[in-house]
Structure formats: C-alpha cells, structure tokens
Motif scaffolding. Structure first.
Motif, short mmCIF file in Angstrom:
data_model
loop_
_atom_site.label_atom_id
_atom_site.label_comp_id
_atom_site.label_asym_id
_atom_site.label_seq_id
_atom_site.Cartn_x
_atom_site.Cartn_y
_atom_site.Cartn_z
N VAL A 90 -7.68 -9.44 9.22
CA VAL A 90 -7.62 -8.74 10.52
C VAL A 90 -8.60 -7.58 10.59
CG1 VAL A 90 -6.13 -7.50 12.13
CG2 VAL A 90 -5.23 -9.46 10.86
N TYR A 91 -8.71 -6.80 9.51
CA TYR A 91 -9.47 -5.54 9.56
C TYR A 91 -10.71 -5.52 8.67
CZ TYR A 91 -5.31 -4.06 12.01
OH TYR A 91 -4.27 -3.98 12.90
N GLY A 92 -10.88 -6.54 7.83
CA GLY A 92 -12.05 -6.62 6.98
C GLY A 92 -11.82 -6.04 5.59
N LYS A 93 -12.69 -6.41 4.68
CA LYS A 93 -12.59 -5.97 3.28
C LYS A 93 -12.80 -4.47 3.13
CE LYS A 93 -12.79 -10.15 0.99
NZ LYS A 93 -11.47 -10.60 0.70
N GLN A 94 -13.63 -3.89 4.01
CA GLN A 94 -13.89 -2.46 3.92
C GLN A 94 -12.60 -1.66 4.16
OE1 GLN A 94 -17.06 -1.07 6.43
NE2 GLN A 94 -17.02 0.97 5.56
N TYR A 95 -11.82 -2.07 5.17
CA TYR A 95 -10.55 -1.37 5.42
C TYR A 95 -9.56 -1.63 4.29
CZ TYR A 95 -6.76 1.04 7.49
OH TYR A 95 -5.74 1.94 7.67
N LEU A 96 -9.53 -2.87 3.79
CA LEU A 96 -8.66 -3.18 2.66
C LEU A 96 -8.98 -2.26 1.49
CD1 LEU A 96 -6.59 -4.92 1.11
CD2 LEU A 96 -8.49 -6.45 0.54
N ASN A 97 -10.27 -2.07 1.19
CA ASN A 97 -10.66 -1.18 0.10
C ASN A 97 -10.21 0.25 0.35
OD1 ASN A 97 -11.84 -3.26 -1.33
ND2 ASN A 97 -13.87 -2.92 -0.43
N LYS A 98 -10.19 0.65 1.62
CA LYS A 98 -9.79 2.01 1.99
C LYS A 98 -8.32 2.28 1.66
CE LYS A 98 -9.67 5.18 5.91
NZ LYS A 98 -9.97 5.38 7.32
N ILE A 99 -7.45 1.27 1.90
CA ILE A 99 -6.02 1.50 1.68
C ILE A 99 -5.47 0.70 0.49
CG2 ILE A 99 -5.66 2.08 4.10
CD1 ILE A 99 -4.20 -0.66 4.38
N GLY A 100 -6.32 0.04 -0.25
CA GLY A 100 -5.88 -0.81 -1.35
C GLY A 100 -5.08 -0.12 -2.43
N SER A 101 -5.27 1.18 -2.60
CA SER A 101 -4.55 1.91 -3.64
C SER A 101 -3.25 2.53 -3.13
CB SER A 101 -5.44 3.00 -4.24
OG SER A 101 -5.78 3.94 -3.24
N GLU A 102 -2.86 2.20 -1.91
CA GLU A 102 -1.62 2.73 -1.32
C GLU A 102 -0.44 1.83 -1.66
OE1 GLU A 102 -1.42 5.59 0.06
OE2 GLU A 102 -3.47 6.05 0.65
N LYS A 103 0.77 2.44 -1.62
CA LYS A 103 1.99 1.66 -1.80
C LYS A 103 2.19 0.73 -0.61
CE LYS A 103 5.71 3.87 -3.08
NZ LYS A 103 6.75 4.91 -3.27
N ILE A 104 2.79 -0.41 -0.87
CA ILE A 104 3.11 -1.36 0.20
C ILE A 104 4.30 -0.81 0.98
CG2 ILE A 104 4.00 -3.67 0.71
CD1 ILE A 104 2.56 -4.58 -1.91
N CYS A 105 4.16 -0.83 2.29
CA CYS A 105 5.26 -0.50 3.17
C CYS A 105 5.74 -1.80 3.79
CB CYS A 105 4.81 0.48 4.25
SG CYS A 105 6.15 0.97 5.34
N CYS A 106 7.01 -2.12 3.58
CA CYS A 106 7.55 -3.38 4.05
C CYS A 106 8.06 -3.23 5.48
CB CYS A 106 8.68 -3.83 3.13
SG CYS A 106 9.27 -5.46 3.55
N ALA A 107 7.65 -4.15 6.34
CA ALA A 107 8.06 -4.11 7.74
C ALA A 107 9.44 -4.73 7.96
CB ALA A 107 7.02 -4.84 8.60
N GLY A 108 10.10 -5.19 6.90
CA GLY A 108 11.36 -5.91 7.04
C GLY A 108 12.54 -5.11 7.52
N VAL A 109 12.53 -3.80 7.31
CA VAL A 109 13.57 -2.92 7.84
C VAL A 109 12.89 -1.65 8.32
CG1 VAL A 109 15.68 -1.59 7.40
CG2 VAL A 109 15.34 -3.80 6.26
N THR A 110 13.08 -1.35 9.58
CA THR A 110 12.54 -0.13 10.19
C THR A 110 13.65 0.44 11.05
OG1 THR A 110 10.30 -1.06 10.25
CG2 THR A 110 10.74 0.78 11.72
N LEU A 111 13.91 1.71 10.94
CA LEU A 111 14.92 2.32 11.79
C LEU A 111 14.58 3.76 12.06
CD1 LEU A 111 18.22 3.29 10.08
CD2 LEU A 111 16.37 2.42 8.72
N GLY A 112 15.32 4.35 12.97
CA GLY A 112 15.12 5.74 13.30
C GLY A 112 15.81 6.09 14.59
N ASP A 113 15.48 7.26 15.08
CA ASP A 113 16.04 7.68 16.37
C ASP A 113 15.38 6.85 17.48
OD1 ASP A 113 13.71 9.38 17.66
OD2 ASP A 113 13.86 10.03 15.57
N HIS A 114 15.98 6.83 18.64
CA HIS A 114 15.52 5.98 19.75
C HIS A 114 14.04 6.21 20.08
CE1 HIS A 114 15.01 4.80 24.02
NE2 HIS A 114 15.72 3.76 23.62
N LYS A 115 13.65 7.45 20.24
CA LYS A 115 12.27 7.77 20.60
C LYS A 115 11.28 7.24 19.55
CE LYS A 115 9.06 11.57 21.22
NZ LYS A 115 8.81 12.96 20.89
N SER A 116 11.58 7.47 18.28
CA SER A 116 10.68 7.04 17.21
C SER A 116 10.54 5.53 17.14
CB SER A 116 11.17 7.57 15.86
OG SER A 116 11.13 8.98 15.84
#
Length: 173
Positions: A46-72
């Motif tokens: 989706v974003y290319g190898k250059q962007y992957l290299n930019k965030i490749g050393s970050e922890k994975i954030c899983c989209a499987g559970v997301t919650l918060g207050d209504h506005k957020s």
C-alpha cells in the motif's frame, strides 16, 4: 469497542474503567513490523518499501481490538475510512490491508489521544506473540496480567493451543 470475534475473550467489563482516549492493542515486542511477513506485505503493497523501512523497527499494533471513549472511537473510524477511500480501488481489493493501514496511521500520528496497551499490562492483552511461559492462568482458568489481576480483554489466545482448549471447555460447556 471494535473487536474481532473469533479470538477474543472478555474476562472483565472493559467499561468499568474510565476510558479516555483511544486504546490500541500492541503485540509483544519480540517481532517488529519489519520482521513480520504479513506486515511487510501489507505496508509495502500500500505505501511502498520506503515507508515500510521508516516504521519497520516499530512494535506491531494489532487492529483486532480497539476501544475508547465515544469521541476517540468515532475519530478513529473517520480516520480509517478517509484513508481507505484515499487509496486506489485496484489496490484495496487485492488483500485485506486494514492492519497495515492501522499501523501506518498510528506511526504517522494520525490518531489522537492514543493509549498503547501492552500485553498483560493493560486493558487489552494481545497474547499471540507472548511466550507461553509468560501467560499465567489462575484456578478459574482466567489469564492474569503481570500484576496478578485478571486481564480484561484477551486477544489471540488461540495462538496457544492449550489455552484455546481450556477456553473452549470453559466457555462452550
């Protein structure tokens, strides 16, 4: 709360907590974005190898559970939808890119008031990558946080077959 249904167990009411902000389930840090074949594909497609290299050393954030207050949560949904709609249709129909997009938006600071939920330390415990010997169950077969309290939301429990079997017996009988 936005959640997968197949591999999520709620052990305590997450809304008993005062939720302020957007709570995102982080994966265990033993595998980072640039080390995971799925994330490499999703983000580079989706974003290319250059962007992957930019965030490749970050922890994975899983989209499987997301919650918060209504506005957020509403701002999260708007941000995700806007991003989906900005991407070429021909690209979006090739695969399920939601988690790659979720991580791109997180590490591009597109979400507001984010609370990173590390496994076994917060309201969301994404345990798929947590070494099995670090996951403790009490006598009621509930997964415990590192502080000994019953974990609130457990995601990816089925990556540990013995825990999956325990939960099947516990919840399907």
């Amino acid at each position: 709360m936005l959640t997968d249904t197949r591999d999520v167990i709620v052990q305590r009411n997450p809304f008993d907590n005062n939720l302020n902000g957007l709570y995102l389930g982080m994966e265990h840090s033993r595998i980072l974005i640039g080390q995971d074949d799925f994330h490499i594909k999703w983000i580079s497609d989706v974003y290319g190898k250059q962007y992957l290299n930019k965030i490749g050393s970050e922890k994975i954030c899983c989209a499987g559970v997301t919650l918060g207050d209504h506005k957020s949560v509403m701002l999260y949904l708007k941000t995700m939808i806007d991003e989906f709609m900005s991407l070429p249709y021909y690209k979006m129909v090739r695969s399920n890119y939601d988690q790659g997009i979720h991580n791109k938006l997180l590490y591009s600071n597109n979400f507001e008031d984010v609370v990173h939920c590390d496994p076994l330390k917060s309201i969301i415990s994404t345990v798929g990558l947590v070494p099995r010997n670090e996951i403790i169950l009490n006598c009621n077969n509930e997964i415990l946080d590192l502080d000994g309290r019953v974990s609130t939301i457990i995601h990816q429990y089925d990556r540990h077959k013995d825990i999956e079997n325990i939960f099947i017996k516990k919840y399907l009988n």
